[in-house]
Design a protein around this motif. Structure first.
Motif, mmCIF file in Angstrom:
data_model
loop_
_atom_site.group_PDB
_atom_site.id
_atom_site.type_symbol
_atom_site.label_atom_id
_atom_site.label_comp_id
_atom_site.label_asym_id
_atom_site.label_seq_id
_atom_site.Cartn_x
_atom_site.Cartn_y
_atom_site.Cartn_z
ATOM 1 N N GLU A 205 29.815 32.927 41.378
ATOM 2 C CA GLU A 205 29.631 34.534 41.358
ATOM 3 C C GLU A 205 29.960 34.838 42.584
ATOM 4 O O GLU A 205 30.786 35.703 43.225
ATOM 5 C CB GLU A 205 27.918 35.135 40.598
ATOM 6 C CG GLU A 205 28.142 34.945 38.998
ATOM 7 C CD GLU A 205 26.555 35.537 39.351
ATOM 8 O OE1 GLU A 205 26.357 35.865 37.860
ATOM 9 O OE2 GLU A 205 25.872 35.337 40.290
ATOM 10 N N GLU A 294 31.613 35.914 31.409
ATOM 11 C CA GLU A 294 31.660 37.424 31.610
ATOM 12 C C GLU A 294 30.745 37.375 32.862
ATOM 13 O O GLU A 294 31.027 38.656 33.585
ATOM 14 C CB GLU A 294 30.445 37.772 29.788
ATOM 15 C CG GLU A 294 30.744 37.661 28.989
ATOM 16 C CD GLU A 294 31.982 38.428 28.330
ATOM 17 O OE1 GLU A 294 31.941 39.779 29.303
ATOM 18 O OE2 GLU A 294 33.298 38.307 28.357
ATOM 19 N N SER A 295 29.639 36.737 33.271
ATOM 20 C CA SER A 295 29.420 36.993 34.554
ATOM 21 C C SER A 295 30.619 37.194 35.526
ATOM 22 O O SER A 295 29.763 38.202 37.209
ATOM 23 C CB SER A 295 27.863 36.673 34.860
ATOM 24 O OG SER A 295 28.635 34.534 35.502
ATOM 25 N N GLY A 297 33.122 38.029 35.510
ATOM 26 C CA GLY A 297 33.824 39.091 35.065
ATOM 27 C C GLY A 297 33.323 40.585 35.023
ATOM 28 O O GLY A 297 34.125 41.819 35.902
ATOM 29 N N LYS A 298 32.641 40.704 35.710
ATOM 30 C CA LYS A 298 31.217 41.581 36.589
ATOM 31 C C LYS A 298 31.885 41.679 37.549
ATOM 32 O O LYS A 298 31.645 43.129 37.883
ATOM 33 C CB LYS A 298 29.728 41.613 35.579
ATOM 34 C CG LYS A 298 29.998 41.415 34.535
ATOM 35 C CD LYS A 298 28.151 41.271 34.212
ATOM 36 C CE LYS A 298 27.688 41.876 32.397
ATOM 37 N NZ LYS A 298 26.408 41.485 32.336
ATOM 38 N N GLU A 301 34.855 43.692 38.291
ATOM 39 C CA GLU A 301 34.717 45.008 37.405
ATOM 40 C C GLU A 301 34.013 46.211 38.389
ATOM 41 O O GLU A 301 34.437 47.533 38.632
ATOM 42 C CB GLU A 301 34.204 45.476 35.839
ATOM 43 C CG GLU A 301 34.817 44.406 34.615
ATOM 44 C CD GLU A 301 33.325 44.896 33.810
ATOM 45 O OE1 GLU A 301 32.795 45.499 33.503
ATOM 46 O OE2 GLU A 301 33.743 44.263 32.811
ATOM 47 N N TYR A 302 32.832 45.412 39.079
ATOM 48 C CA TYR A 302 32.549 46.286 40.277
ATOM 49 C C TYR A 302 33.379 46.468 41.419
ATOM 50 O O TYR A 302 33.504 47.506 42.050
ATOM 51 C CB TYR A 302 31.455 45.179 41.358
ATOM 52 C CG TYR A 302 30.711 45.957 42.167
ATOM 53 C CD1 TYR A 302 29.878 46.972 42.474
ATOM 54 C CD2 TYR A 302 31.069 45.629 43.426
ATOM 55 C CE1 TYR A 302 28.702 47.214 43.423
ATOM 56 C CE2 TYR A 302 30.616 45.855 44.610
ATOM 57 C CZ TYR A 302 29.694 46.726 44.354
ATOM 58 O OH TYR A 302 29.344 47.126 45.432
ATOM 59 N N SER A 309 41.674 39.339 35.353
ATOM 60 C CA SER A 309 40.812 40.267 34.430
ATOM 61 C C SER A 309 40.293 38.725 33.705
ATOM 62 O O SER A 309 40.769 37.660 34.033
ATOM 63 C CB SER A 309 40.884 40.661 33.514
ATOM 64 O OG SER A 309 41.569 39.956 32.630
ATOM 65 N N LYS A 310 39.383 38.921 33.197
ATOM 66 C CA LYS A 310 38.614 37.786 32.755
ATOM 67 C C LYS A 310 39.187 37.335 31.536
ATOM 68 O O LYS A 310 38.654 35.723 30.789
ATOM 69 C CB LYS A 310 36.882 37.768 32.528
ATOM 70 C CG LYS A 310 36.741 39.326 31.383
ATOM 71 C CD LYS A 310 35.302 39.385 31.103
ATOM 72 C CE LYS A 310 35.015 40.424 30.032
ATOM 73 N NZ LYS A 310 35.723 40.565 28.837
#
Length: 319
Positions: A205, A294-295, A297-298, A301-302, A309-310
């Protein structure tokens, strides 16, 4: 066949020659910084491969990773420079401008900075090829403060692929699982996202967040592809000939590409790395599980990342 010990001795002697004899030679030369060629990218982003191809065309000596702050004598440490320093394009930082002026003239030469250069190249060339990792966020400021006859290259790669390769490399093992806001000039670039960054809890992350902070302001800048050239690693892997032609056209350089081996591996490619072009692009999908994807990907998005993209290893946009 040459044994491992002999190879190591040969390599050390070669580098001793470069570090102690080539550096004084370069410092005596006069280089016009406006005629240099510049590559900016993330570590593990494909820049060595691109650099080797460009060097094959320009035959310039390479200035290798001059912003490596691990080097104790790197003068950028004296001005509290960050590993991924951001400078707003309209800001005045005279100390940084002076150091970059010296750097681009070939006057700042530390440790292994000339390891990809030969005496012949140094003797025959009046320009330099810079490979700079982690300097992507500097491009808007640099192009406002310096005149470049040849647009610098900004090479980007899917942030999940970059994170995967960095983790595999091992050079980022020291990274904490908490994001640390750098105590450097203009760190408002980080501080305005402090609450979000402090909530990150895994190495991947943090690496993806650093990618976003290093690249998105540059990609979204009005001067993108006006004062510098943005290319994606994915496009370069699939169509290297086309991407090199695009760069050379911008530089107004004509060169016969028939002798360029676009299939050769760079000197920093892992042993056992994917051999097919598609596997080079999508290999990160097998390195992270669904929760990790998924984490990460967020985070995209932020930061409102549009180019990646994810859901796919390919870039959503082509330049």
């Amino acid at each position: 066949m040459e044994n491992v010990l002999v190879k190591k001795i040969r390599y050390k002697l070669k580098n001793l020659f470069r570090r102690h004899l080539l550096r004084p030679f370069v410092k005596k030369r006069s280089y016009d910084m406006s005629n240099n060629h510049y590559i900016f990218a993330d570590p593990r982003g494909g820049s060595t491969w691109l650099m080797e191809i460009i060097q094959n065309i320009t035959n310039e000596p390479v200035i290798w990773e001059p912003l490596d702050l691990k080097l104790k004598n790197n003068p950028f440490n004296s001005i509290d420079f960050d590993w991924r320093q951001h400078i707003p394009s309209d800001e005045n930082w005279p100390e940084a401008k002076m150091l970059f002026s010296l750097l681009f003239q070939g006057k700042i030469l530390e440790k292994n900075i000339l390891d990809y250069s030969t005496l012949k190249q140094l003797n025959n060339s009046y320009s330099l090829l810079f490979k700079i990792c982690r300097g992507n966020a500097l491009l808007p400021w640099l192009t406002e403060n310096f005149e470049f006859n040849f647009k610098p290259i900004h090479m980007i790669r899917h942030p999940f692929a970059v994170a995967s390769s960095q983790i595999k490399h091992g050079g980022w093992n020291h990274l904490n699982s908490k994001f640390e806001i750098p105590d450097t000039p203009f760190n408002i670039h980080y501080k305005k996202h402090e609450a979000f960054l402090k909530a990150l809890s895994t190495k991947e992350e943090i690496l993806v967040a650093k990618w976003c902070l290093s690249n998105l302001a540059t990609l979204n800048h009005t001067n993108n592809n006006k004062k510098w050239i943005s290319i994606t690693y994915e496009d370069f892997v699939l169509n290297p000939n086309q991407q090199i032609k695009r760069i050379l056209k911008s530089w107004n350089i004509k060169h016969d590409l028939s002798n360029i081996d676009f299939e050769s591996e760079s000197q920093t490619t892992y042993e056992g790395s994917p051999s097919s072009n598609l596997d080079k692009i999508k290999s990160w999908q097998d390195k992270f599980d669904n929760n990790q994807i998924e984490s990460m990907g967020k985070i995209l998005e932020y930061f409102n990342c549009k180019i990646y993209s994810k859901d796919t290893p390919m870039a959503n946009l082509s330049f």
